[in-house]
Design a protein around this motif. Structure first.
Motif, PDB file in Angstrom:
ATOM      1  N   VAL A   1     -38.178 -37.652  39.847  1.00  0.00           N
ATOM      2  CA  VAL A   1     -39.279 -36.755  40.195  1.00  0.00           C
ATOM      3  C   VAL A   1     -40.521 -37.155  39.405  1.00  0.00           C
ATOM      4  N   LYS A   2     -41.571 -37.483  40.122  1.00  0.00           N
ATOM      5  CA  LYS A   2     -42.802 -37.942  39.495  1.00  0.00           C
ATOM      6  C   LYS A   2     -43.802 -36.810  39.305  1.00  0.00           C
ATOM      7  N   GLU A   3     -43.907 -35.926  40.309  1.00  0.00           N
ATOM      8  CA  GLU A   3     -44.880 -34.840  40.250  1.00  0.00           C
ATOM      9  C   GLU A   3     -44.269 -33.546  40.778  1.00  0.00           C
ATOM     10  N   VAL A   4     -44.791 -32.433  40.253  1.00  0.00           N
ATOM     11  CA  VAL A   4     -44.431 -31.109  40.748  1.00  0.00           C
ATOM     12  C   VAL A   4     -45.703 -30.408  41.202  1.00  0.00           C
ATOM     13  N   TRP A   5     -45.679 -29.914  42.442  1.00  0.00           N
ATOM     14  CA  TRP A   5     -46.784 -29.113  42.954  1.00  0.00           C
ATOM     15  C   TRP A   5     -46.301 -27.674  42.990  1.00  0.00           C
ATOM     16  N   ALA A   6     -46.972 -26.824  42.238  1.00  0.00           N
ATOM     17  CA  ALA A   6     -46.524 -25.440  42.080  1.00  0.00           C
ATOM     18  C   ALA A   6     -47.375 -24.485  42.896  1.00  0.00           C
ATOM     19  N   VAL A   7     -46.704 -23.597  43.597  1.00  0.00           N
ATOM     20  CA  VAL A   7     -47.387 -22.501  44.286  1.00  0.00           C
ATOM     21  C   VAL A   7     -47.198 -21.263  43.405  1.00  0.00           C
ATOM     22  N   GLY A   8     -48.172 -21.007  42.559  1.00  0.00           N
ATOM     23  CA  GLY A   8     -48.071 -19.901  41.607  1.00  0.00           C
ATOM     24  C   GLY A   8     -48.172 -20.408  40.180  1.00  0.00           C
ATOM     25  N   GLU A   9     -49.015 -19.772  39.388  1.00  0.00           N
ATOM     26  CA  GLU A   9     -49.238 -20.219  38.006  1.00  0.00           C
ATOM     27  C   GLU A   9     -48.034 -19.975  37.124  1.00  0.00           C
TER      28      GLU A   9
ATOM     29  N   PHE B   1     -41.298 -30.856  33.361  1.00  0.00           N
ATOM     30  CA  PHE B   1     -41.782 -31.448  34.605  1.00  0.00           C
ATOM     31  C   PHE B   1     -43.289 -31.721  34.514  1.00  0.00           C
ATOM     32  N   ASN B   2     -43.711 -32.738  35.255  1.00  0.00           N
ATOM     33  CA  ASN B   2     -45.122 -33.117  35.304  1.00  0.00           C
ATOM     34  C   ASN B   2     -45.799 -32.362  36.451  1.00  0.00           C
ATOM     35  N   CYS B   3     -46.418 -31.239  36.147  1.00  0.00           N
ATOM     36  CA  CYS B   3     -47.071 -30.410  37.165  1.00  0.00           C
ATOM     37  C   CYS B   3     -48.508 -30.905  37.347  1.00  0.00           C
ATOM     38  N   THR B   4     -48.804 -31.392  38.534  1.00  0.00           N
ATOM     39  CA  THR B   4     -50.114 -32.004  38.781  1.00  0.00           C
ATOM     40  C   THR B   4     -51.006 -31.184  39.697  1.00  0.00           C
ATOM     41  N   ARG B   5     -50.426 -30.279  40.484  1.00  0.00           N
ATOM     42  CA  ARG B   5     -51.250 -29.482  41.400  1.00  0.00           C
ATOM     43  C   ARG B   5     -50.788 -28.031  41.386  1.00  0.00           C
ATOM     44  N   LEU B   6     -51.769 -27.134  41.498  1.00  0.00           N
ATOM     45  CA  LEU B   6     -51.488 -25.702  41.520  1.00  0.00           C
ATOM     46  C   LEU B   6     -52.127 -25.089  42.764  1.00  0.00           C
ATOM     47  N   PHE B   7     -51.335 -24.320  43.501  1.00  0.00           N
ATOM     48  CA  PHE B   7     -51.822 -23.618  44.686  1.00  0.00           C
ATOM     49  C   PHE B   7     -51.633 -22.118  44.475  1.00  0.00           C
ATOM     50  N   ALA B   8     -52.591 -21.337  44.942  1.00  0.00           N
ATOM     51  CA  ALA B   8     -52.507 -19.887  44.807  1.00  0.00           C
ATOM     52  C   ALA B   8     -51.453 -19.324  45.745  1.00  0.00           C
ATOM     53  N   VAL B   9     -50.722 -18.332  45.268  1.00  0.00           N
ATOM     54  CA  VAL B   9     -49.714 -17.684  46.101  1.00  0.00           C
ATOM     55  C   VAL B   9     -50.429 -16.840  47.169  1.00  0.00           C
ATOM     56  N   PRO B  10     -50.139 -17.035  48.448  1.00  0.00           N
ATOM     57  CA  PRO B  10     -50.790 -16.245  49.503  1.00  0.00           C
ATOM     58  C   PRO B  10     -50.512 -14.757  49.329  1.00  0.00           C
TER      59      PRO B  10
END
Length: 294
Positions: free
Chosen positions: A109-117, A128-137
């Motif tokens: 696993v190279k990157e983790v994109w998280a939906v939620g801080e 884990f290497n968290c590179t992107r954050l998306f807001a929870v709808p």
């Protein structure tokens, strides 16, 4: 020592909290309904897309869409759907544990994109290497925009050769109660992905046919497959979140009702004791006056 005033204050505070809990319980129940209806509708549509892809692969050949990229085979990205709201129990923790356990199957696993801080912080704590954050709808209407953004970023990462494979991790509602963490392979659309549609049975005896330009049809099916896969994962995550919150509110409501019952009993006992003491003082005073010499 408890007094009538202190017990009355506690009763008022507990009553206020009970009102808040009942309101949050009603909101969670309402949200569950809309997300469950969304998941049910997506289930039917997902089935339609699956049948379309199965029909296509029976009659047409499709090249590996991951071919021609400069990405490494072990470049894996995972998309994790968490919650940023409170009162959800172990919603984020159990999902984090599930992702961590899956590292054995996904060692690269190279990157983790998280939906939620909150889930992002937990994933970082696990290394884990968290590179992107998306807001929870905050509702069904907001899911579409977030899914579109994720798909755009995924396409950009693949084209730049940064990532090749994507997995989705999210909580899925159980049929009876609660939720369970699950994962799904989203990309690449390679031969392994195509083989997943081989067991799909066509619902009629008539042989399916591809109408129109085969490449145009396939690209339309792929777009819908990726969109629905992410949309359903997000909707199931939100349904699980609200189900977890509803369970928490039900437990809190039960505890508050027990506390209110105990406080009411204590209040009535103390008030009766106070009344008894006052009556005793009146009787004692009357007896003293009656027995006093005239």
């Amino acid at each position: 020592m408890e007094t009538l005033e202190s017990l009355r204050a506690k009763l008022e505070s507990a009553g206020d909290i009970d009102s808040v809990v009942k309101t949050m319980k009603a909101v969670a129940a309402s949200n569950i309904g809309q997300f469950e209806r969304s998941v049910a509708a997506l289930g039917d549509y997902y089935r339609t897309i699956t049948l379309g892809l199965a029909a296509y692969f029976r009659t047409e050949k499709w090249k590996d869409l991951s071919e021609g990229t400069n990405s490494e085979i072990n470049s894996i990205g995972i998309i994790v759907f968490g919650s940023d709201q409170g009162l959800v129990g172990r919603f984020n923790d159990s999902l984090t544990e599930f992702v961590t356990q899956s590292k054995k199957e996904l060692p690269s696993v190279k990157e983790v994109w998280a939906v939620g801080e909150r889930i992002m912080l937990l994933m970082k704590d696990e290394g884990f290497n968290c590179t992107r954050l998306f807001a929870v709808p905050n509702g069904v209407e907001a899911i579409t925009a977030m899914v579109g953004e994720i798909l755009l970023k995924a396409q950009e990462s693949i084209e730049r050769g940064e990532l090749k494979t994507f997995f989705i991790f999210h909580n899925q509602p159980k049929k009876v109660a609660g939720f369970v963490p699950v994962k799904q392979r989203l990309l690449p659309l390679d031969e392994k992905w195509q083989q997943e549609f081989e067991p799909v049975e066509w619902p009629t005896k008539k042989l399916p046919q591809v109408v129109g330009n085969s490449e145009t049809v396939m690209m339309a099916l792929i777009r819908e497959f990726l969109f629905v896969s992410l949309f359903r994962a997000c909707a199931e995550s939100l349904a699980s979140e609200n189900a977890s919150r509803l369970n928490s509110m039900q437990r809190a409501e039960k505890n508050i009702e027990e506390l209110l019952d105990e406080l009411h009993h204590s209040f009535h006992r103390l008030r009766q004791s106070t009344i008894d003491e006052e009556l005793f003082d009146v009787v004692a005073g009357f007896e003293a006056l009656r027995q006093s010499p005239k």
